[in-house]
Design a protein around this motif. Sequence first.
Motif, mmCIF file in Angstrom:
data_model
loop_
_atom_site.group_PDB
_atom_site.id
_atom_site.type_symbol
_atom_site.label_atom_id
_atom_site.label_comp_id
_atom_site.label_asym_id
_atom_site.label_seq_id
_atom_site.Cartn_x
_atom_site.Cartn_y
_atom_site.Cartn_z
ATOM 1 N N PRO A 1 0.820 -1.215 0.000
ATOM 2 C CA PRO A 1 0.000 0.000 0.000
ATOM 3 C C PRO A 1 0.847 1.256 0.000
ATOM 4 C CG PRO A 1 0.024 -0.985 2.182
ATOM 5 C CD PRO A 1 0.726 -1.951 1.281
ATOM 6 N N CYS A 2 0.234 2.343 -0.429
ATOM 7 C CA CYS A 2 0.954 3.618 -0.519
ATOM 8 C C CYS A 2 0.112 4.730 0.099
ATOM 9 C CB CYS A 2 1.298 3.936 -1.967
ATOM 10 S SG CYS A 2 -0.096 3.819 -3.113
ATOM 11 N N HIS A 3 -0.307 4.565 1.355
ATOM 12 C CA HIS A 3 -1.096 5.577 2.044
ATOM 13 C C HIS A 3 -0.175 6.728 2.465
ATOM 14 C CE1 HIS A 3 -4.122 2.592 1.865
ATOM 15 N NE2 HIS A 3 -3.742 1.892 2.916
ATOM 16 N N ASP B 1 5.648 5.407 -6.832
ATOM 17 C CA ASP B 1 4.444 4.583 -6.653
ATOM 18 C C ASP B 1 3.642 4.474 -7.941
ATOM 19 O OD1 ASP B 1 4.671 3.697 -4.030
ATOM 20 O OD2 ASP B 1 3.859 5.542 -3.200
ATOM 21 N N HIS C 1 2.793 0.896 -9.390
ATOM 22 C CA HIS C 1 1.399 0.450 -9.340
ATOM 23 C C HIS C 1 0.671 0.575 -10.670
ATOM 24 C CE1 HIS C 1 0.964 -0.157 -4.944
ATOM 25 N NE2 HIS C 1 1.878 0.781 -4.856
ATOM 26 N N SER D 1 -3.398 -5.824 -6.564
ATOM 27 C CA SER D 1 -3.773 -4.546 -5.962
ATOM 28 C C SER D 1 -4.256 -4.834 -4.551
ATOM 29 C CB SER D 1 -4.860 -3.863 -6.802
ATOM 30 O OG SER D 1 -5.227 -2.620 -6.257
ATOM 31 N N GLY E 1 -7.362 0.720 -0.432
ATOM 32 C CA GLY E 1 -7.486 2.013 -1.085
ATOM 33 C C GLY E 1 -8.881 2.337 -1.552
ATOM 34 N N ARG F 1 -5.572 8.946 2.314
ATOM 35 C CA ARG F 1 -5.715 7.902 1.300
ATOM 36 C C ARG F 1 -6.038 8.427 -0.088
ATOM 37 N NH1 ARG F 1 -8.744 2.651 4.025
ATOM 38 N NH2 ARG F 1 -7.150 2.233 5.613
ATOM 39 N N PHE G 1 -4.239 9.547 -2.515
ATOM 40 C CA PHE G 1 -3.362 9.023 -3.566
ATOM 41 C C PHE G 1 -3.601 7.540 -3.786
ATOM 42 C CE2 PHE G 1 1.104 7.761 -4.862
ATOM 43 C CZ PHE G 1 0.993 8.258 -6.154
ATOM 44 N N SER G 2 -3.707 6.759 -2.718
ATOM 45 C CA SER G 2 -3.897 5.320 -2.872
ATOM 46 C C SER G 2 -5.271 4.998 -3.461
ATOM 47 C CB SER G 2 -3.717 4.600 -1.528
ATOM 48 O OG SER G 2 -4.671 5.014 -0.589
ATOM 49 N N LEU H 1 -4.899 5.463 -7.235
ATOM 50 C CA LEU H 1 -4.173 4.365 -7.873
ATOM 51 C C LEU H 1 -5.001 3.089 -7.907
ATOM 52 C CD1 LEU H 1 -0.533 4.769 -6.502
ATOM 53 C CD2 LEU H 1 -1.432 5.455 -8.726
ATOM 54 N N THR H 2 -5.708 2.809 -6.811
ATOM 55 C CA THR H 2 -6.531 1.603 -6.744
ATOM 56 C C THR H 2 -7.620 1.613 -7.809
ATOM 57 O OG1 THR H 2 -6.129 1.361 -4.371
ATOM 58 C CG2 THR H 2 -8.055 0.242 -5.265
#
Length: 252
Positions: free
Chosen positions: A98-100, A114, A118, A143, A147, A154, A156-157, A160-161
Amino acid sequence: MATSINSSPVPRERDLLGQTVVVIGGSSGIGLETARLARAHGADIILTARNPDSLHRAGLELEASIAAFDATDFGRLGRFFDALPAPIDHLLVTGPGPCHVPLAGFGLDAARRDVDAHLLLPLQVARHAVRKVRPGGTLLFMSGTGGRSAAAGRAFSVALTAALSAMTRSLALEVAPVRVNLIAAGFVDTPLSASLLGDQIDKRRAQLRTTLPIGRVVGPADIAALAVHLMTNTAITGTTFDIDGGQQLVEG
């Protein structure tokens, strides 16, 4: 009794016999467990990872071909695909986790890394793999479900999700008859999870054991079983599959 035209003489436990499975990020965790299961189902294995030592051990265990490099080095990734024998049958790309990132800590350099890992990596893999994967073969991306929910930190995540799921649907049309699917996992008890949570990992495991409807923590073998099913079930493409033990039901 008539035999179905879709029946196969290959027993299910060996239904990847004679096929080649490539795992990008296959030296540990979900990638390694998927490679192990695919090998048990009869597949030949090709593994890549950044860490040459862990990759070497995995290669010896699975009698796999190996290539050590950072998959987000897209020039090196292209050379890897150029050198691959054709055809291959299935390809799994594991995710970096994850990229929180809250706005206060948001940095463009980290964000770009990221995006590379991703989003651009799956796109680059699809671009190269379409000329290597046989018709009816599989591209599998990873994935997460974390997200999906709106929460501070959150933005950004979540972006991306949502983008990766939408991209999977479009790619399934663009690269057909190669099939494209996305596995969206909740918490999975992997070395990556342990490194991210540090001394909180045991607390998180205990919490999930008591709250998840399945009464246990999801492990790499659970994800591997789904991945191999998606490789062998030729009716599935363009779909995102959640696998979280019911985590979204109890945590939102």
